[in-house]
Write a protein that holds these residues in place. Structure first.
Motif, PDB file in Angstrom:
ATOM      1  N   THR A   3     -16.316  21.190 -77.543  1.00 34.55           N
ATOM      2  CA  THR A   3     -17.684  20.680 -77.604  1.00 34.55           C
ATOM      3  C   THR A   3     -17.787  19.558 -78.627  1.00 34.55           C
ATOM      4  O   THR A   3     -18.453  18.549 -78.387  1.00 34.55           O
ATOM      5  N   LEU A   4     -17.129  19.708 -79.757  1.00 39.23           N
ATOM      6  CA  LEU A   4     -17.145  18.644 -80.771  1.00 39.23           C
ATOM      7  C   LEU A   4     -16.483  17.371 -80.250  1.00 39.23           C
ATOM      8  O   LEU A   4     -16.949  16.268 -80.535  1.00 39.23           O
ATOM      9  N   ALA A   9     -17.415  11.778 -78.398  1.00 37.61           N
ATOM     10  CA  ALA A   9     -16.650  10.991 -77.431  1.00 37.61           C
ATOM     11  C   ALA A   9     -16.753   9.492 -77.693  1.00 37.61           C
ATOM     12  O   ALA A   9     -15.767   8.767 -77.563  1.00 37.61           O
ATOM     13  N   ALA A  10     -17.930   9.004 -78.065  1.00 38.62           N
ATOM     14  CA  ALA A  10     -18.090   7.554 -78.264  1.00 38.62           C
ATOM     15  C   ALA A  10     -17.194   7.031 -79.390  1.00 38.62           C
ATOM     16  O   ALA A  10     -16.440   6.078 -79.174  1.00 38.62           O
ATOM     17  N   PHE A  16      -9.017   5.890 -77.842  1.00 38.81           N
ATOM     18  CA  PHE A  16      -8.504   6.418 -76.580  1.00 38.81           C
ATOM     19  C   PHE A  16      -9.481   6.057 -75.472  1.00 38.81           C
ATOM     20  O   PHE A  16     -10.649   5.773 -75.743  1.00 38.81           O
ATOM     21  N   SER A  17      -9.053   6.141 -74.236  1.00 37.93           N
ATOM     22  CA  SER A  17      -9.982   5.851 -73.138  1.00 37.93           C
ATOM     23  C   SER A  17     -11.045   6.948 -73.085  1.00 37.93           C
ATOM     24  O   SER A  17     -10.775   8.115 -73.394  1.00 37.93           O
ATOM     25  N   ALA A  18     -12.247   6.576 -72.699  1.00 37.60           N
ATOM     26  CA  ALA A  18     -13.352   7.536 -72.636  1.00 37.60           C
ATOM     27  C   ALA A  18     -13.013   8.673 -71.675  1.00 37.60           C
ATOM     28  O   ALA A  18     -13.338   9.834 -71.933  1.00 37.60           O
ATOM     29  N   GLY A  25     -11.800  17.095 -74.051  1.00 38.28           N
ATOM     30  CA  GLY A  25     -12.860  17.972 -74.546  1.00 38.28           C
ATOM     31  C   GLY A  25     -13.232  19.037 -73.536  1.00 38.28           C
ATOM     32  O   GLY A  25     -13.408  20.214 -73.886  1.00 38.28           O
ATOM     33  N   ALA A  26     -13.342  18.643 -72.269  1.00 35.03           N
ATOM     34  CA  ALA A  26     -13.676  19.607 -71.221  1.00 35.03           C
ATOM     35  C   ALA A  26     -12.539  20.609 -71.022  1.00 35.03           C
ATOM     36  O   ALA A  26     -12.782  21.802 -70.795  1.00 35.03           O
TER      37      ALA A  26
END
Length: 121
Positions: A3-4, A9-10, A16-18, A25-26
């Protein structure tokens, strides 16, 4: 942790690529949920050996109850028009509470896990 990673993510996508950040994360979140599903039934049976059926019924009855309560909380928070990161961060509140409870609890060894495992006498 997953979740963190999703919440951050931004800033992480600067290195790293989004897609990779969100995927990682997922994945970590999914592994956490999967591990929870894996251990909850044997743990409940071990903690309540004299009342196994009732405790498993209560556990499984409250699973959808938690989904409904979480859905209502999510619907209420979305009405506040908060940033999506804050909305997702609400998941961390029970995680911190249960994590602190977990750190101060002692659990008995579960029965029959891993398969074929025998404790030394």
């Amino acid at each position: 942790m997953g979740t963190l990673i999703l919440i951050c993510a931004a800033p992480l996508s600067a290195s790293f690529s989004a897609y990779r950040v969100l995927w990682t994360g997922a994945l970590i979140s999914g592994i956490g949920w999967g591990l929870t599903e894996t251990v909850i039934n044997p743990l409940a049976v071990t903690l309540y050996p004299e009342d196994q059926t009732h405790r498993l019924n209560v556990l499984h009855a409250w699973w959808p109850g938690g989904l409904i309560i979480g859905g209502l909380i999510g619907a209420g928070i979305s009405k506040l028009n908060l940033d999506w990161r804050l909305q997702l961060g609400v998941v961390l509140v029970p995680a911190v509470i249960f994590g602190s409870m977990l750190l101060t609890s002692k659990f008995p060894p579960t029965e029959g896990w891993p398969p074929g495992f025998r404790r030394a006498k």
